[in-house]
Enzyme design. Structure first.
Site, PDB file in Angstrom:
ATOM      1  N   ARG A  70     -33.512 -30.568  31.365  1.00  0.00           N
ATOM      2  CA  ARG A  70     -32.655 -30.735  32.538  1.00  0.00           C
ATOM      3  C   ARG A  70     -33.436 -31.424  33.653  1.00  0.00           C
ATOM      4  O   ARG A  70     -34.670 -31.416  33.686  1.00  0.00           O
ATOM      5  CB  ARG A  70     -32.129 -29.384  33.046  1.00  0.00           C
ATOM      6  CG  ARG A  70     -31.028 -28.805  32.185  1.00  0.00           C
ATOM      7  CD  ARG A  70     -30.369 -27.599  32.835  1.00  0.00           C
ATOM      8  NE  ARG A  70     -29.253 -27.129  32.028  1.00  0.00           N
ATOM      9  CZ  ARG A  70     -28.005 -27.556  32.154  1.00  0.00           C
ATOM     10  NH1 ARG A  70     -27.724 -28.461  33.084  1.00  0.00           N
ATOM     11  NH2 ARG A  70     -27.046 -27.099  31.382  1.00  0.00           N
ATOM     12  N   LYS A 219     -26.152 -22.241  17.385  1.00  0.00           N
ATOM     13  CA  LYS A 219     -25.339 -23.332  17.921  1.00  0.00           C
ATOM     14  C   LYS A 219     -25.963 -24.670  17.511  1.00  0.00           C
ATOM     15  O   LYS A 219     -27.119 -24.940  17.832  1.00  0.00           O
ATOM     16  CB  LYS A 219     -25.258 -23.220  19.445  1.00  0.00           C
ATOM     17  CG  LYS A 219     -24.497 -21.990  19.921  1.00  0.00           C
ATOM     18  CD  LYS A 219     -24.478 -21.893  21.433  1.00  0.00           C
ATOM     19  CE  LYS A 219     -23.688 -23.022  22.051  1.00  0.00           C
ATOM     20  NZ  LYS A 219     -23.636 -22.899  23.533  1.00  0.00           N
TER      21      LYS A 219
END
Length: 485
Positions: A70, A219
């Protein structure tokens, strides 16, 4: 009870009242997801408490933040973001100290970024809204050319397709929430950005230290995860196909192919598979979905996934109950399709840990094709028999008596399984009589119905060992006579 595909709804701490959760449950929701990126452990605890006040059958899943890249926050004067234009050169640098970004240097939260990213790589910011390309590397900085203009906003996601980055499997925030989830007796941890089996093993180690039965859903959000799906399936309880980041990491036209591959691998491996991200995205702000969204949900159900998931639609959307009802209606309609009702009893028996249970499950599903059977009834200590039956994707409902509440909830995301909790019985006959009386009281079965029963002669802990077919009345008489001997 009238659909086989399960529905997972994301719940926010901003809207988690008991009545709201109950309305979703009555509309067809089977499990609740909590996104730890947007809650604290304290506010998440409120969601958990309210879910359990509605029903102890609702499974609860928490998403970890996972290993992701990020942007850092912004320096003074750039709080609202940094405008960039097409063709502009931007300098990017990794940091371990959360240094604020400015128009001079954009900082990423990975200090190894300079060494990991080669010249020519594409860097995508904010789920692909902004695209840059690395044109040079100098003085520990990546020099990037802007491909499309916009505003670089603080702490947005960064994707670098095709470039493996050596990120830690579990972040500090993940540690905090995993331990919290164990303390709260949560059912599933959906671990984000799983790239290889080591990412799953790292979470497993934390769970093992706490002696917890919480299960891991991996995931899959990047190409590395897709490429390593076989080794991941060896270690995980289930898979979530998270198409948001996956759609940024690989070309959009490859998403349907990747989804189909992952679903097929999971079903063959007897592992639950969930399809997620923007399934009814329009319903965040509109009462009706688009035809394309309906087709997307229908396609997942035609592929016979275990569950479909709603995110913003129920977390902060204007029509959450309508979204769940819409998804449930689509599931019921697609499941009526004759082609959809053909079971998978000829599939390969891979990744099984009990050959007898697998063979009995296959035979039970096959019997439902050849005989007028109304339902399959099982009891299970670990949930294994239920998962195997779900994998064969039979048409008839499976009523699973579970001797642990956690197993009852875990089976809540498995295709076609209707799980219920019962205290352990002293023998098979007591189990069978109890569940048959329960199902008859609710008008789910009647005396004349033919059923299949999978049971164990040596106790639930020893697994299934036999299969029995008969009508409810005769099976009740047999169980009563055995008890009276």
């Amino acid at each position: 009870m009238d659909k086989r595909t399960k529905i997972i709804a994301t719940i926010s701490d901003k809207r988690c009242e008991v009545e709201f959760i109950r309305s979703l449950y009555e509309a067809g929701m089977n499990a609740v997801r909590i996104n730890t990126a947007h809650v604290t452990t304290r506010s998440a605890a409120t969601i958990v408490e309210n879910v359990r006040r509605v029903s102890e059958k609702i499974a609860i899943i928490i998403d970890t933040k996972g290993p992701e890249i990020r942007l850092t926050g912004m320096a003074a004067g750039f709080e609202s973001g940094i405008p960039i234009e097409k063709g502009q050169l931007v300098r990017m640098k990794g940091t371990a100290e959360d240094r604020p970004s400015s128009d001079q240097t954009i900082y990423l939260n990975d200090p190894t970024i300079y060494d990991a990213v080669p010249t020519g790589s594409i860097i995508l910011i904010d789920d692909g809204e902004l695209e840059l390309q690395v044109v040079d590397k100098t003085d520990d900085e990546l020099v990037c050319e802007v491909h499309n203009g916009g505003v670089i906003k603080p702490r947005k996601s960064v994707n670098i397709p095709g470039v493996p980055i050596d990120l830690p499997s579990v972040t500090d925030k993940d540690h905090e929430f995993i331990n919290w989830a164990i303390d709260m007796d949560i059912d599933f941890i959906a671990h984000s950005f799983v790239r290889k089996k080591e990412d799953v093993l790292a979470v497993k180690e934390l769970i093992k230290r706490r002696n917890s039965s919480i299960k891991i859903i991996s995931k899959i959000e990047n190409k590395e995860g897709v490429d390593n799906i076989d080794e991941i399936l060896d270690e995980t309880y289930g898979i979530m196909v998270a198409r948001g980041d996956l759609g940024v990491e690989i070309p959009a036209e490859q998403i349907p192919v990747a989804q189909r591959l992952l679903v097929s691998k999971c079903i063959e491996s007897k592992k639950p598979v969930i399809i997620a991200t923007q399934m009814l995205h329009t319903m965040i702000t509109h009462p009706r979905p688009t035809r394309a969204e309906i087709s997307d949900v229908a396609n997942a159900i035609y592929q016979r996934v275990d569950a479909v998931m709603l995110s913003g639609e129920t977390a902060n959307g204007q029509y959450p109950v309508e979204a769940v009802k819409t998804m449930a209606r689509v599931a019921r309609e697609i499941e009526k399709d004759t082609a959809q009702n053909s079971p998978n009893y000829d599939m390969n028996l891979v990744r099984i840990n009990n050959e007898i249970t697998a063979q009995l499950s296959r035979s039970a599903v096959r019997a439902c094709i050849n005989l007028p059977i109304r339902a399959i009834i099982i009891d299970t200590l670990s949930g294994r028999t239920g998962r195997y039956l779900a994998a064969f994707r039979g048409e008839k409902p499976v009523y699973a008596v579970c001797y642990r509440k956690s197993v009852m909830r875990q089976l809540g995301i498995s295709y076609g399984i209707h799980a219920m909790y019962r205290e352990p019985t002293i023998n098979h006959e007591s189990f069978l009589l109890g569940v048959l009386y329960y199902l008859e009281d609710r008008k789910w079965l009647c005396k004349e119905d033919m059923i299949v029963v999978i049971g164990g002669s040596f106790g639930a802990a020893k697994g299934a060992s036999f299969l029995e077919i008969g009508n409810v009345l005769n099976l009740e008489h047999k169980a009563l006579n055995a008890q009276n001997l």
